[in-house]
Write a protein that holds these residues in place. Structure first.
Motif, PDB file in Angstrom:
ATOM      1  N   PHE A 169       0.823  -1.210   0.000  1.00  9.75           N
ATOM      2  CA  PHE A 169       0.000   0.000   0.000  1.00  9.75           C
ATOM      3  C   PHE A 169       0.860   1.264   0.000  1.00  9.75           C
ATOM      4  N   GLU A 170       1.965   1.210   0.752  1.00  9.22           N
ATOM      5  CA  GLU A 170       2.858   2.371   0.823  1.00  9.22           C
ATOM      6  C   GLU A 170       3.436   2.705  -0.558  1.00  9.22           C
ATOM      7  N   GLN A 171       3.667   1.659  -1.352  1.00 11.88           N
ATOM      8  CA  GLN A 171       4.184   1.879  -2.699  1.00 11.88           C
ATOM      9  C   GLN A 171       3.135   2.554  -3.584  1.00 11.88           C
ATOM     10  N   ALA A 172       1.878   2.184  -3.383  1.00 13.54           N
ATOM     11  CA  ALA A 172       0.792   2.799  -4.144  1.00 13.54           C
ATOM     12  C   ALA A 172       0.676   4.286  -3.816  1.00 13.54           C
TER      13      ALA A 172
ATOM     14  N   THR B 142      -2.503  -0.451  -9.035  1.00  9.17           N
ATOM     15  CA  THR B 142      -2.128  -1.343  -7.924  1.00  9.17           C
ATOM     16  C   THR B 142      -3.266  -2.189  -7.373  1.00  9.17           C
ATOM     17  N   GLY B 143      -4.523  -1.758  -7.637  1.00 10.94           N
ATOM     18  CA  GLY B 143      -5.643  -2.538  -7.119  1.00 10.94           C
ATOM     19  C   GLY B 143      -6.146  -2.062  -5.769  1.00 10.94           C
ATOM     20  N   PHE B 144      -5.445  -1.102  -5.146  1.00  9.31           N
ATOM     21  CA  PHE B 144      -5.924  -0.567  -3.879  1.00  9.31           C
ATOM     22  C   PHE B 144      -7.056   0.432  -4.130  1.00  9.31           C
ATOM     23  N   LYS B 145      -7.859   0.712  -3.097  1.00 12.55           N
ATOM     24  CA  LYS B 145      -8.988   1.622  -3.248  1.00 12.55           C
ATOM     25  C   LYS B 145      -8.512   3.060  -3.419  1.00 12.55           C
TER      26      LYS B 145
END
Length: 273
Positions: free
Chosen positions: A233-236, A261-264
């Motif tokens: 998540f930090e990379q996103a 990335t697929g994160f919200k």
């Protein structure tokens, strides 16, 4: 003059797979070092072989190793066997063999079946390059470290697993590697020998209702050049920050990073603010 240590492969299921040389060696040595004397006694009884057995396994290897090497140095010949397959593959036999080499004792091979090589050949997976990883540790930290190290492994990976641990292992493999191709091989050379060619996602779904039985060899495909590795998540968030620094709006940066990335988007947006 010292004796020899013979490393003797034993059947991994079907007793007919032991070689004539293996039977001859077990018949002629002075004594046999066995991982489990009860298992080896059944094998010897099947072929009418009567030889003294010395228990040699993980928790007594230091004490019994010295006893075994002393007897060999005194002139006796010893065969080391495991419960199934070649000794020293995921068992303490390697320690005894190393000690014999250090003492100048001749170590001779009497090869036999090996579960991981047999499973790989049977699986239909890529065999050009592979890595044998044995059993994953039950210790959470060691297990995590082991799997982290393999995330970018391009070679085919081979694992051993017991039936009562299979479900957890498949969950962990899916968590770390995503939906990779896998061959699940069980009961090699026995009546119920089975090869299940599937993916990690489907394997997890299958074993939700199917009760694992028998000993398993897992053949997992390696990372492909085009395969995206999991993003933290930090990379996103960092990706989105870079876009903002280049003049992209916070909203658009969060949207782009989310798509990549697929994160919200909302979570990335909050972190940027």
């Amino acid at each position: 003059m010292s004796g020899k240590l013979y490393v003797v492969g034993t059947p991994i299921g079907n007793l007919s797979d032991i070689s004539p040389r293996g039977i001859n060696t077990l018949s002629q040595v002075d004594f046999i070092a066995a991982e489990d004397t009860r298992v080896t006694a059944k094998l010897l009884n099947h072929f009418g072989i009567k030889k003294p057995l010395v228990s040699y396994y993980e928790h007594n290897k230091r004490e019994k190793g010295a006893v075994i090497t002393d007897r060999i140095l005194a002139g006796e010949n010893c065969a080391i066997v495991t419960d199934a397959g070649m000794p020293c593959i995921s068992d303490p036999g390697e320690d005894l063999i190393r000690e014999c080499h250090e003492l100048g004792v001749i170590v001779e091979s009497v090869p036999g079946p090996t579960a991981f090589a047999t499973a790989l050949a049977l699986s239909g997976m890529e065999t050009g390059r592979f890595t044998f990883e044995g059993f994953l540790s039950v210790n959470k930290q060691s297990r995590k470290q082991h799997l982290e190290e393999l995330k970018n492994e391009k070679r085919t990976m081979i694992f051993y697993e017991a039936p009562h641990k299979l479900r957890n292992t498949l969950k962990d493999l899916y968590s770390y590697f995503g939906d990779r191709e896998i061959a699940i091989v069980k009961e090699l050379t026995k009546i119920h020998e089975t090869v299940l060619r599937t993916t990690l996602k489907s394997a997890n779904e299958y074993f939700e209702t199917e009760n694992p039985k028998g000993e398993y060899v897992l053949i997992l495909s390696g990372s492909k050049e085009t395969e995206k590795q999991p993003v933290e998540f930090e990379q996103a968030v960092e990706m989105a920050r870079d876009l903002v620094e280049k003049g992209v709006s916070v909203n658009e940066a969060a949207k782009t990073a989310a798509a990549e990335t697929g994160f919200k988007k909302s979570e990335i947006y909050k972190s940027l603010l």
